[in-house]
Design a protein around this motif. Structure first.
Motif, PDB file in Angstrom:
ATOM      1  N   ARG A  41       0.829  -1.211   0.000  1.00  0.00           N
ATOM      2  CA  ARG A  41       0.000   0.000   0.000  1.00  0.00           C
ATOM      3  C   ARG A  41       0.859   1.254   0.000  1.00  0.00           C
ATOM      4  N   ILE A  42       2.029   1.172   0.609  1.00  0.00           N
ATOM      5  CA  ILE A  42       2.953   2.305   0.643  1.00  0.00           C
ATOM      6  C   ILE A  42       4.165   1.910  -0.192  1.00  0.00           C
ATOM      7  N   LEU A  43       4.514   2.737  -1.183  1.00  0.00           N
ATOM      8  CA  LEU A  43       5.673   2.460  -2.027  1.00  0.00           C
ATOM      9  C   LEU A  43       6.567   3.695  -2.072  1.00  0.00           C
ATOM     10  N   PRO A  44       7.446   3.845  -1.067  1.00  0.00           N
ATOM     11  CA  PRO A  44       8.363   4.977  -1.096  1.00  0.00           C
ATOM     12  C   PRO A  44       9.345   4.832  -2.261  1.00  0.00           C
ATOM     13  N   ILE A  45       9.638   5.934  -2.897  1.00  0.00           N
ATOM     14  CA  ILE A  45      10.627   5.979  -3.961  1.00  0.00           C
ATOM     15  C   ILE A  45      11.743   6.884  -3.465  1.00  0.00           C
ATOM     16  N   VAL A  46      12.934   6.314  -3.299  1.00  0.00           N
ATOM     17  CA  VAL A  46      14.039   7.045  -2.682  1.00  0.00           C
ATOM     18  C   VAL A  46      15.284   6.998  -3.559  1.00  0.00           C
ATOM     19  N   ASP A  63       7.363  -2.456   0.306  1.00  0.00           N
ATOM     20  CA  ASP A  63       8.152  -2.290  -0.908  1.00  0.00           C
ATOM     21  C   ASP A  63       8.861  -0.945  -0.843  1.00  0.00           C
ATOM     22  N   ILE A  64      10.069  -0.897  -1.406  1.00  0.00           N
ATOM     23  CA  ILE A  64      10.793   0.365  -1.555  1.00  0.00           C
ATOM     24  C   ILE A  64      11.419   0.365  -2.941  1.00  0.00           C
ATOM     25  N   GLN A  65      11.305   1.484  -3.623  1.00  0.00           N
ATOM     26  CA  GLN A  65      11.916   1.623  -4.938  1.00  0.00           C
ATOM     27  C   GLN A  65      13.146   2.513  -4.817  1.00  0.00           C
ATOM     28  N   LEU A  66      14.283   2.028  -5.324  1.00  0.00           N
ATOM     29  CA  LEU A  66      15.522   2.794  -5.328  1.00  0.00           C
ATOM     30  C   LEU A  66      15.746   3.362  -6.720  1.00  0.00           C
ATOM     31  N   LYS A  82      23.491  -3.564  -3.884  1.00  0.00           N
ATOM     32  CA  LYS A  82      23.787  -4.662  -2.953  1.00  0.00           C
ATOM     33  C   LYS A  82      23.517  -4.246  -1.507  1.00  0.00           C
ATOM     34  N   SER A  83      23.895  -3.026  -1.140  1.00  0.00           N
ATOM     35  CA  SER A  83      23.631  -2.538   0.220  1.00  0.00           C
ATOM     36  C   SER A  83      22.128  -2.461   0.482  1.00  0.00           C
ATOM     37  N   ALA A  84      21.399  -1.886  -0.467  1.00  0.00           N
ATOM     38  CA  ALA A  84      19.948  -1.766  -0.333  1.00  0.00           C
ATOM     39  C   ALA A  84      19.287  -3.141  -0.255  1.00  0.00           C
ATOM     40  N   GLN A  85      19.761  -4.059  -1.074  1.00  0.00           N
ATOM     41  CA  GLN A  85      19.201  -5.413  -1.079  1.00  0.00           C
ATOM     42  C   GLN A  85      19.412  -6.099   0.268  1.00  0.00           C
ATOM     43  N   SER A  86      20.578  -5.931   0.830  1.00  0.00           N
ATOM     44  CA  SER A  86      20.877  -6.535   2.129  1.00  0.00           C
ATOM     45  C   SER A  86      19.955  -5.988   3.216  1.00  0.00           C
ATOM     46  N   ILE A  97      14.327  -1.800  -8.222  1.00  0.00           N
ATOM     47  CA  ILE A  97      15.374  -0.940  -8.758  1.00  0.00           C
ATOM     48  C   ILE A  97      14.854  -0.282 -10.018  1.00  0.00           C
ATOM     49  N   ASN A  98      15.019   1.023 -10.099  1.00  0.00           N
ATOM     50  CA  ASN A  98      14.549   1.771 -11.252  1.00  0.00           C
ATOM     51  C   ASN A  98      15.744   2.279 -12.053  1.00  0.00           C
ATOM     52  N   ASP A  99      15.648   2.170 -13.357  1.00  0.00           N
ATOM     53  CA  ASP A  99      16.575   2.755 -14.309  1.00  0.00           C
ATOM     54  C   ASP A  99      17.898   2.038 -14.509  1.00  0.00           C
TER      55      ASP A  99
END
Length: 101
Positions: A41-46, A63-66, A82-86, A97-99
């Motif tokens: 319901r919440i999808l932060p894009i950072v 969920d979080i979108q990088l 890799k850091s974000a995935q961990s 992951i975007n782009d």
């Protein structure tokens, strides 16, 4: 329908279209019989791993979108992913992951 949502590579090295999974919105999933991955319901894009670390433990975030826009250096992008995935794996949060494929 899921056609309007991005896809995520199940196997990034496969040439088969079946290696991509359809996604659907949380709202759509409430009335759908689809087996597509449902976004939270919440999808932060950072833009930073620091934000992922802050948000990964936030209640309700599934969920979080990088989005990495400040560099195209392969080693830097890979290190951040890799850091974000961990962080996300430890927290049980899905990472998008975007782009940068």
């Amino acid at each position: 329908s899921h056609q309007h949502f991005p896809t995520v590579a199940f196997n990034a090295y496969s040439a088969s279209p079946r290696s991509f999974l359809a996604m659907q919105s949380y709202r759509r999933a409430q009335t759908s019989q689809s087996e597509a991955v449902t976004l939270g319901r919440i999808l932060p894009i950072v833009e930073t791993v620091e934000w992922i670390e802050k948000l990964a433990s936030t209640s309700g975030v599934e969920d979080i979108q990088l989005r990495i826009k400040d560099t195209s250096d392969y080693a830097t992008v890979l290190d951040r992913i890799k850091s974000a995935q961990s962080i996300c794996q430890r927290s049980g949060v899905r990472l998008w992951i975007n782009d940068h494929w």
